[in-house]
Design an enzyme around this catalytic site. Sequence first.
Site, PDB file in Angstrom:
ATOM      1  N   LYS A  66       9.354  -1.893  -4.617  1.00 21.14           N
ATOM      2  CA  LYS A  66       9.493  -0.471  -4.430  1.00 21.14           C
ATOM      3  C   LYS A  66       8.339   0.147  -5.325  1.00 21.14           C
ATOM      4  O   LYS A  66       8.255  -0.032  -6.653  1.00 21.14           O
ATOM      5  CB  LYS A  66      10.721  -0.102  -5.215  1.00 21.14           C
ATOM      6  CG  LYS A  66      11.026   1.234  -4.833  1.00 21.14           C
ATOM      7  CD  LYS A  66      12.403   1.631  -5.154  1.00 21.14           C
ATOM      8  CE  LYS A  66      12.724   3.256  -4.816  1.00 21.14           C
ATOM      9  NZ  LYS A  66      11.726   4.085  -5.260  1.00 21.14           N
ATOM     10  N   ASP A  79       6.436   3.309  -7.182  1.00 20.75           N
ATOM     11  CA  ASP A  79       6.646   4.426  -7.700  1.00 20.75           C
ATOM     12  C   ASP A  79       5.635   5.567  -7.673  1.00 20.75           C
ATOM     13  O   ASP A  79       4.657   5.779  -8.707  1.00 20.75           O
ATOM     14  CB  ASP A  79       6.845   4.156  -9.352  1.00 20.75           C
ATOM     15  CG  ASP A  79       7.613   5.232 -10.134  1.00 20.75           C
ATOM     16  OD1 ASP A  79       8.203   6.034  -9.436  1.00 20.75           O
ATOM     17  OD2 ASP A  79       8.070   5.041 -11.251  1.00 20.75           O
ATOM     18  N   GLU A 113      10.042  -0.786 -10.586  1.00 20.77           N
ATOM     19  CA  GLU A 113      10.939  -0.047 -10.381  1.00 20.77           C
ATOM     20  C   GLU A 113      12.245  -0.943  -9.728  1.00 20.77           C
ATOM     21  O   GLU A 113      13.342  -0.357  -9.857  1.00 20.77           O
ATOM     22  CB  GLU A 113      10.490   1.063  -9.593  1.00 20.77           C
ATOM     23  CG  GLU A 113      11.827   2.030  -9.561  1.00 20.77           C
ATOM     24  CD  GLU A 113      11.206   3.315  -8.815  1.00 20.77           C
ATOM     25  OE1 GLU A 113      12.290   4.384  -8.639  1.00 20.77           O
ATOM     26  OE2 GLU A 113      10.208   3.479  -8.312  1.00 20.77           O
TER      27      GLU A 113
END
Length: 359
Positions: free
Chosen positions: A67, A69, A211
Site C-alpha cells: 500500500k 502512501d 503503511e
Amino acid sequence: MTKPPRPPRSKPLLRDDGGPLQSRPIRKRNPAQPALPFDPMPPRVEPALALLKQKPPPGDDWGWEIKWDGYRLAVHVEPTGVRILTRGGYDWADRFPGIEAAARSLGPASMILDGEGVVLDEQGRSDFNGLQNSLGAVGRRSGNLTAGNAIFMAFDLLYLDGHDLRGLEYRDRRHLLEETLAGFGGAIRLSEEIDADPVAILDHACRLDLEGIVGKNRNSKYQSGRTGDWVKLKCAQSEPFLIVGYEPSTGAYGGFGSLLLAAYQGDDLRYVGSVGTGFKERPSVALRAMMDKLPWRRKAPPVAYEGNRRVVWVQPTLIAEIEFRQWTPDMQLRHAAYKGLRDRQDNADVFRLDDDEGR
C-alpha cells in the site's frame, strides 16, 4: 402448356457504352488517417477503493501488493496530451512534471493508468511528508507547487487503445498492465504483486515501517467505490480529516497545542477528536499562519462539540493527514499523530464515516 419465363423486373445497370457497371477498386487505407476507437475514452473514472479489513479474506483468488502512501491519481494518455487527475477530478499534470513526461513517452498508445503518486525515501519507502513538502503548506510558502521527484506506482489499467477494460477481470487487466509497462523505467513504475501469504507480507511490511498491503480479487471487474473487491490491511490507519479548530498554546510549535478534526457523515461534519503530536516546527508555523488567514473565524463551532477546551474555531477547509491506531466506541480517534497537510483542492479524500463506521 408451359408458361414463358417472366421478364426481369429491372434491367442491369449499364455504362454508357452498354457494358455492365463495375465497382471501383477499394483503395488502401491511408496510414496518416486516424482510426476510429472501439470505445470512447471516459473523461474521468471514479476510482475503485479498498475496504479496510482486520485480516485477509480466505481463498487463493487474491493478488497482494504494497500500500503506497501518497496521492491517488489516474494518468490519462490521450491524443491531445496527458492529464493527471486526482481523486477529486482536478488535473495536476503541472504539479507532477516527471510523471507527465514519462506518460508522454508511453505513447502513441492511448490509455488510463490507475495508481498512486508518491515520493520515495532513501530506503525506497513512500514518504508522505516528502510529497507534502512539495505540494502542501511548505511548498506553498516557497512558491513551489510541483513534485519533480514524484513517481507514479501503477496498479491497474482501465483503458488501452480504444478498449475500455473495466469489464475485464482484474487478472486480465493486470496482465495487460504488465505488458504495457514491460521494460519501462523512470517516473512511471509497476506496483509489483508479491507472491506470498498475505499475513507474512503484512508482518514484513509493518517491520519495514510501511503503511500496509492491498489485496485485489483477481476475478473482479473494475467497480468504483468500496465494493469489497479490493481490501486493505494496515499496520496503522492513516486518513485525511478536516481541521475545524485549534487549541492555542504559547509553548508549542506554531502556537497551538492540538488540532480539532472532523469527518463527513452524510452531508454533515462530525467531530472525531483531536491530534496533538507529530508536529515539526517549520510546517507548524506555516499551518498556524494558514489557519489565521482563513476567512471564517467565530465563536460558534462548525461541528457539534461538547468539550470545554479553549478553542479557536476555523473554516473547515484545510485537510490534515492523520495516523491513528483505532477508533473509540463513540467514534473518536485514538493515539492520533499528525502526518502532513493535504491540498485543499482535493477534498474528495476527506474521510467519510458512512464508508467505514462499524468496521
